[in-house]
Design a protein around this motif. Structure first.
Motif, PDB file in Angstrom:
ATOM      1  N   TYR A 278     -32.746  -1.638   7.233  1.00 36.71           N
ATOM      2  CA  TYR A 278     -33.105  -0.227   7.149  1.00 36.71           C
ATOM      3  C   TYR A 278     -32.984   0.277   5.713  1.00 36.71           C
ATOM      4  O   TYR A 278     -33.832   1.047   5.228  1.00 36.71           O
ATOM      5  N   ILE A 310     -35.339  -3.820  10.711  1.00 39.52           N
ATOM      6  CA  ILE A 310     -36.469  -3.264  11.443  1.00 39.52           C
ATOM      7  C   ILE A 310     -36.916  -4.240  12.529  1.00 39.52           C
ATOM      8  O   ILE A 310     -37.143  -3.869  13.689  1.00 39.52           O
ATOM      9  N   SER A 323     -36.660   2.933  15.611  1.00 43.04           N
ATOM     10  CA  SER A 323     -37.861   2.656  14.823  1.00 43.04           C
ATOM     11  C   SER A 323     -39.138   2.447  15.643  1.00 43.04           C
ATOM     12  O   SER A 323     -40.226   2.772  15.156  1.00 43.04           O
TER      13      SER A 323
END
Length: 496
Positions: A278, A310, A323
């Protein structure tokens, strides 16, 4: 210097470590406290929330200019596995004091400004402030608070700690007095030598851990062990061990694979390697999609963002992962790789059901492609949680709208997390919006369509009714902000 394929090798403070007997679920915190007797690092929550176990981990990273740089990041040692440490430099609070015993400026400032009472949280806070001290000569209050997001203190209160951070920033000893600064070049050279050129395999009793050297090695390992647990940041898997006491075997650690940590920018969009954290993804995503950057800053604390990836957030398949909804709204695709080759599919199609993703045996998430936002498109993502910082979402909404010259909606992509068993698009709302004028009246007309798209559950984070009402309100917030109204809650110092 060639490295053995049956050992984990790293630097601990100023000592070279070689471990040839390591359990797949052995944590850095237990190793520090029980094996090395470095008890300055504390165990508090054992889940990456309190920060008492904070240490720095140095690693070589892409410098964006075709070379490499040595970066040091705060991490939660309670959920960081030993198997993930190959070719890194672990720094604990014991390493900060000067050779003559003098305190480091960060430590001294904590003393001078009465930043500690019971002292249990203090070593972790010192390490978080030390990480900030290394990278920011003149931190503003917002930067200090961000550095402390992942550190809880129940005794002192944060005001004296913030004052200590401000004072420490002004104290800059010569390089020889700072343990990281004086050894940076030598450490970088050694870490390059410690990089594996072939997969590391360590067996202990019936357990096995594997550290592939590259993506080809990872594909080969998963072809042989399709049921292996893949670990990147361990911000979720770590809790399987510390809270659920699960036995994982075999475990494949991928955080050292350089090919998975690349970010490629083009006119078409961003390609983000599955191993990009991140923290590493922040600037690229914030630049292309500003609201995405603000969302990332609310995922965990600094320690969690430095570890979590991610790709891991996607591969984990959690319905409350932060996300996936904005990535789905942006039209992202995911590339999966195995020994047989690669395949790409829309991210929204990757999530099949609760705990189930479209990933065949032996496949792993290799990268995510995020299309560029067309000029004029509106995009935003909003997180709703009980705490503003370092909390799991009750729900999260992401919105992308295209308008024509008459201010009518031509395309709509809306996705929510926390409203269903998977991150899911609001198809009924999208259909109701398409072709309609972008007005408050239209929003009020289509809000009930959310009840067709979702039947949210009630749990300890939120009731079903609350989630539905909040989801409707987020859609209205998106419209109001697109019309120029300010609807975002801001910190006091941002408006003072």
């Amino acid at each position: 210097m060639a490295t053995a394929s049956d050992s984990i090798r790293f630097i601990l403070n100023d000592t070279d470590i070689v471990l040839s007997e390591v359990a797949p679920t052995a944590t850095l915190l237990d190793y520090l406290r029980l094996d090395r007797r470095l008890t300055g690092t504390k165990e508090g929550c054992a889940e990456g929330d309190c920060g008492a176990c904070t240490v720095l981990v140095g690693r070589l990273a892409d410098d964006g200019r075709g070379g490499e740089k040595l970066v040091y990041e705060t991490v939660n040692s309670c959920i960081r596995f030993l198997g993930s440490l190959n070719a890194t430099h672990v720094v604990t609070v014991e390493h900060l004091a000067a050779r003559d015993g003098a305190l480091h400026p960060v430590q001294q400032a904590m003393v001078d400004f009465h930043g500690s009472q019971c002292g249990f949280c203090t070593p972790g806070i010192v390490m978080s402030l030390y990480g900030l001290w290394l990278t920011n000569d003149t931190p503003r209050r917002a930067a200090i608070e961000k550095a402390l997001q992942g550190n809880l203190c129940r005794c002192t209160g944060y005001e004296p700690i913030v004052r200590a951070a401000e004072a420490a920033a002004k104290a800059r000893p010569s390089a020889i007095l700072d343990p990281i600064t004086r050894t940076r070049e030598a450490v970088a050279t050694k870490l390059k030598e410690l990089r594996p050129t072939q997969s590391i395999t360590i067996r202990k009793d019936d357990d096995c851990l594997i550290v592939p050297a590259d993506t080809a090695g990872l594909a080969a390992v998963l072809a042989e062990h399709p049921a292996a647990t893949i670990v990147a940041g361990a911000t979720d898997v770590g809790l399987w061990v510390t809270k659920q006491m699960r036995s994982l075997n075999p475990v494949v650690f991928i955080n050292g694979i350089a090919e998975l940590q690349r970010i490629e920018r083009s006119d078409a969009g961003l390609t983000i390697g599955a191993g990009v954290s991140y923290t590493e993804a922040h600037d690229a995503l914030a630049s292309a999609y500003p609201t995405f950057g603000r969302l990332l800053e609310r995922i965990g604390g600094e320690q969690v963002r430095n570890m979590g990836t991610i790709g891991g957030n996607i591969a984990n398949g959690s319905p409350i992962g932060d996300s996936p909804p904005p990535l789905i709204a942006l039209g992202a695709t995911v590339t999966l790789r195995s020994k047989a080759g690669t395949r790409t599919l829309p991210l929204e199609d990757f999530f099949l059901a609760y705990g189930k993703q479209d990933r065949k045996p032996g496949e792993f998430v290799e990268s995510i492609f995020v299309p560029a936002l067309p000029a004029g498109d509106l995009f935003a993502a909003y997180k709703v949680s009980k705490r503003r910082d370092e909390d799991i979402s009750a729900l999260l909404g992401a919105f992308r709208i295209s308008l024509d010259e008459e201010n009518r909606v031509t395309t709509a992509r809306i996705a929510y997390g926390g409203m269903a068993a998977t991150p899911k698009r609001a198809n009924a709302v999208e259909a109701a919006l398409t072709g309609q004028p972008w007005t408050e009246e239209t929003i009020r007309t289509v809000q009930p369509a959310l009840e067709t798209d979702y039947q949210p559950l009630t749990d300890w984070r939120a009731t079903s009714a609350y989630r539905m009402l909040a989801a409707k309100n987020l859609l209205m917030r998106f419209f109001l902000e697109s019309a120029g109204e300010t609807a975002e809650l801001r910190r006091f110092e941002e408006v003072a």
